[in-house]
Scaffold this active site. Sequence first.
Site, PDB file in Angstrom:
ATOM      1  N   ARG A  93       0.858  -1.196   0.000  1.00  0.00           N
ATOM      2  CA  ARG A  93       0.000   0.000   0.000  1.00  0.00           C
ATOM      3  C   ARG A  93       0.887   1.237   0.000  1.00  0.00           C
ATOM      4  NH1 ARG A  93      -4.851  -0.428  -1.388  1.00  0.00           N
ATOM      5  NH2 ARG A  93      -5.373   1.499  -0.304  1.00  0.00           N
ATOM      6  N   HIS A 111      12.988  -3.026  -1.633  1.00  0.00           N
ATOM      7  CA  HIS A 111      12.447  -3.031  -3.002  1.00  0.00           C
ATOM      8  C   HIS A 111      13.322  -3.936  -3.865  1.00  0.00           C
ATOM      9  CE1 HIS A 111      10.279  -1.637  -6.499  1.00  0.00           C
ATOM     10  NE2 HIS A 111      11.441  -1.512  -7.105  1.00  0.00           N
TER      11      HIS A 111
HETATM   12  C1  GAR Z   1       9.700  -8.780  -2.025  1.00  0.00           C
HETATM   13  O1  GAR Z   1      10.364  -9.151  -3.201  1.00  0.00           O
HETATM   14  C2  GAR Z   1       9.790  -7.284  -1.803  1.00  0.00           C
HETATM   15  O2  GAR Z   1      11.016  -6.736  -2.202  1.00  0.00           O
HETATM   16  C3  GAR Z   1       8.677  -6.793  -2.683  1.00  0.00           C
HETATM   17  O3  GAR Z   1       7.633  -7.708  -2.488  1.00  0.00           O
HETATM   18  C4  GAR Z   1       8.194  -8.990  -2.168  1.00  0.00           C
HETATM   19  C5  GAR Z   1       7.561  -9.451  -0.869  1.00  0.00           C
HETATM   20  O4  GAR Z   1       7.921 -10.773  -0.600  1.00  0.00           O
HETATM   21  N1  GAR Z   1       8.289  -5.460  -2.345  1.00  0.00           N
HETATM   22  C6  GAR Z   1       7.904  -4.550  -3.237  1.00  0.00           C
HETATM   23  O5  GAR Z   1       7.805  -4.780  -4.424  1.00  0.00           O
HETATM   24  C7  GAR Z   1       7.569  -3.190  -2.632  1.00  0.00           C
HETATM   25  N2  GAR Z   1       7.620  -2.181  -3.654  1.00  0.00           N
HETATM   26  P1  GAR Z   1       7.746 -11.366   0.867  1.00  0.00           P
HETATM   27  O6  GAR Z   1       6.296 -11.080   1.296  1.00  0.00           O
HETATM   28  O7  GAR Z   1       7.984 -12.835   0.716  1.00  0.00           O
HETATM   29  O8  GAR Z   1       8.735 -10.698   1.754  1.00  0.00           O
END
Ligand code: GAR
Length: 198
Positions: A93, A111
């Site tokens: 969010r 990120h």
């Molecule tokens: C991760 O790769 C994180 O870097 C990304 O979502 C994934 C969550 O994985 N975040 C974004 O893209 C934020 N802009 P997880 O729930 O297994 O940690």
Amino acid sequence: MTRKRVGVLISGRGSNLQALIDATQAPGYPAEIVLVISNVPGAQGLARAEAAGIPTRTINHKDFASREAFDAALTAALEDAGVELLCNAGFMRLHSEGFVRHWWNRHLNIHPSLLPAFKGLRTHARVLEEGAQLTGCTVHFVRPELDSGPIVGQAEVPVLDGDTPESLAARVLAAEHRLYPHALRLVASGAVRWRTKP
Ligand code: GAR
């Protein structure tokens, strides 16, 4: 040693949360996770926190009339738990500007790219479309503009022939799991600080 009280915001799988849980359980780590909040009911990360004995809350953004009201509920829950440092770990969010200013220099995000390249969504597919040969992940202090803010740490990951968005995501995720505990250690211990005012 006083350990910094950390809150973690999640929306899903919570594998980065798991990496932080595992790190904070090591003796001498300068932070402890005192609350995990998900905006998505039933998110897998909630079960990971519960298995580690960490208090959880579900605060569903759909229950709020505005982003500001949702963010105010997040801050109230975090402050009730005495949170000093906030980590977004796959929290999907956008925050209101007031929330970002409230947690200024006390709020990290991870990120899955080498920022400032490839902000936003579909990161790995866009890396492949552009033909980039190097990608990675970034932990940074949160600022009002999406996926921007002072960088605490980055890890490089090669793009390999035949990569798909899924294979690349898996390689980057493994690097995320090493980077986030390291970056949180730097900030929680005071080795890295950012002092500019909001
Ligand atoms: C991760 O790769 C994180 O870097 C990304 O979502 C994934 C969550 O994985 N975040 C974004 O893209 C934020 N802009 P997880 O729930 O297994 O940690």
